[in-house]
Enzyme design. Structure first.
Site, PDB file in Angstrom:
ATOM      1  N   HIS A  15     -42.671   7.574 -96.771  1.00 60.05           N
ATOM      2  CA  HIS A  15     -43.713   8.585 -96.973  1.00 60.05           C
ATOM      3  C   HIS A  15     -44.556   8.713 -95.700  1.00 60.05           C
ATOM      4  CE1 HIS A  15     -42.459   8.044-101.103  1.00 60.05           C
ATOM      5  NE2 HIS A  15     -43.274   8.996-101.504  1.00 60.05           N
ATOM      6  N   GLU A  46     -41.794  -0.784-105.484  1.00 59.89           N
ATOM      7  CA  GLU A  46     -42.539  -1.991-105.133  1.00 59.89           C
ATOM      8  C   GLU A  46     -41.665  -2.866-104.246  1.00 59.89           C
ATOM      9  OE1 GLU A  46     -45.010  -5.660-107.239  1.00 59.89           O
ATOM     10  OE2 GLU A  46     -43.940  -4.194-108.474  1.00 59.89           O
ATOM     11  N   ASP A  75     -37.423  -1.201 -92.720  1.00 58.17           N
ATOM     12  CA  ASP A  75     -38.507  -2.140 -92.984  1.00 58.17           C
ATOM     13  C   ASP A  75     -38.786  -2.842 -91.676  1.00 58.17           C
ATOM     14  OD1 ASP A  75     -40.267  -2.998 -95.187  1.00 58.17           O
ATOM     15  OD2 ASP A  75     -39.617  -4.980 -94.569  1.00 58.17           O
ATOM     16  N   TYR A 168     -49.097  -0.696 -85.584  1.00 57.76           N
ATOM     17  CA  TYR A 168     -49.653  -1.650 -84.627  1.00 57.76           C
ATOM     18  C   TYR A 168     -49.330  -1.293 -83.173  1.00 57.76           C
ATOM     19  CZ  TYR A 168     -50.395  -4.873 -88.605  1.00 57.76           C
ATOM     20  OH  TYR A 168     -50.798  -5.456 -89.792  1.00 57.76           O
ATOM     21  N   HIS A 194     -37.849  -1.876 -81.171  1.00 59.05           N
ATOM     22  CA  HIS A 194     -37.093  -2.613 -82.174  1.00 59.05           C
ATOM     23  C   HIS A 194     -36.251  -1.669 -83.011  1.00 59.05           C
ATOM     24  CE1 HIS A 194     -40.923  -1.228 -83.596  1.00 59.05           C
ATOM     25  NE2 HIS A 194     -40.707  -1.562 -84.852  1.00 59.05           N
ATOM     26  N   ARG A 195     -36.805  -0.476 -83.275  1.00 64.98           N
ATOM     27  CA  ARG A 195     -36.068   0.520 -84.046  1.00 64.98           C
ATOM     28  C   ARG A 195     -34.876   1.037 -83.250  1.00 64.98           C
ATOM     29  NH1 ARG A 195     -40.306   2.866 -85.690  1.00 64.98           N
ATOM     30  NH2 ARG A 195     -40.419   1.620 -87.582  1.00 64.98           N
TER      31      ARG A 195
END
Length: 209
Positions: A15, A46, A75, A168, A194-195
């Site tokens: 999102h 969740e 993630d 961050y 990192h992605r």
């Protein structure tokens, strides 16, 4: 043999508009039409996992099942050496406002401040080395899945600098650089993040010969 994406529509299980834009740019050359879970009105599951991979798979499977399309989730998080790898998988949780901190939502400046506060408690010689991790998970509606992991090392810098990026990024100075991710041109960040590391592995397996 790993299952391959066949082009067409791909749900990005997020999102976060910034994350969708970044992922969409990385996938643009491969004929995939990226649409976010947010745009489709899908609920956010969740995240009960204790690792980046577990949480990425939870999000990917939820989006794939709800949309009946292949779904890609990310993630990612910041881990700080002196904090025993925290915030790690709880990176986003550290940005969640408590009931006494204002309207619901994520406050990344507050999250960065929490990290800085804990490092400051350790004194001026605290180890500020840190790293960003990224786990990409692809899930198909029939339950098949695949995972790719990436990492970039750097230093936690204070105060925050720069207005590009998200999360961050304003406090992360990658190894070999003097500017934060939030001060870099998006293309420069994407080339070394990192992605990008995780995506290079995804592209090699999904779209390589």
């Amino acid at each position: 043999m790993t299952r391959k994406l066949q082009g067409g529509k791909l749900v990005i299980a997020t999102h976060n508009a910034g994350k969708l834009k970044e992922i969409g740019a990385l996938l643009a050359p491969y004929g995939l039409e990226c649409v976010s879970a947010g745009q489709l009105g899908l609920p956010e599951p969740e995240e009960t996992g204790t690792t980046f991979a577990e949480n990425a798979l939870i999000k990917a499977h939820a989006a794939a099942k709800a949309a009946q399309l292949p779904a890609l989730s990310d993630d990612s998080g910041l881990s700080v050496t002196a904090l025993d790898g925290r915030p790690g998988v709880y990176t986003a949780d550290w940005a969640e406002r408590q009931w006494f901190e204002g309207e619901p939502g994520r406050d990344w400046f507050m999250a960065m401040g929490k990290v800085e506060g804990l490092l400051a408690e350790k004194g001026p010689d605290a180890d500020r080395s840190c790293w960003f991790s990224c786990t990409l998970a692809i899930a198909w509606p029939d339950g098949e899945e695949v995972v790719y992991e990436g990492r970039v090392n750097g230093t936690f810098s204070w105060p925050p600098r720069g207005r590009v990026g998200f999360g961050y990024d304003p406090v992360f100075v990658p190894e070999g650089k003097t500017v934060t991710f939030a001060e870099m041109e998006p293309a420069d960040k994407q080339a070394m993040s990192h992605r990008a590391d995780a995506f290079a592995k995804l592209v090699a397996e999904q779209f390589g010969s």
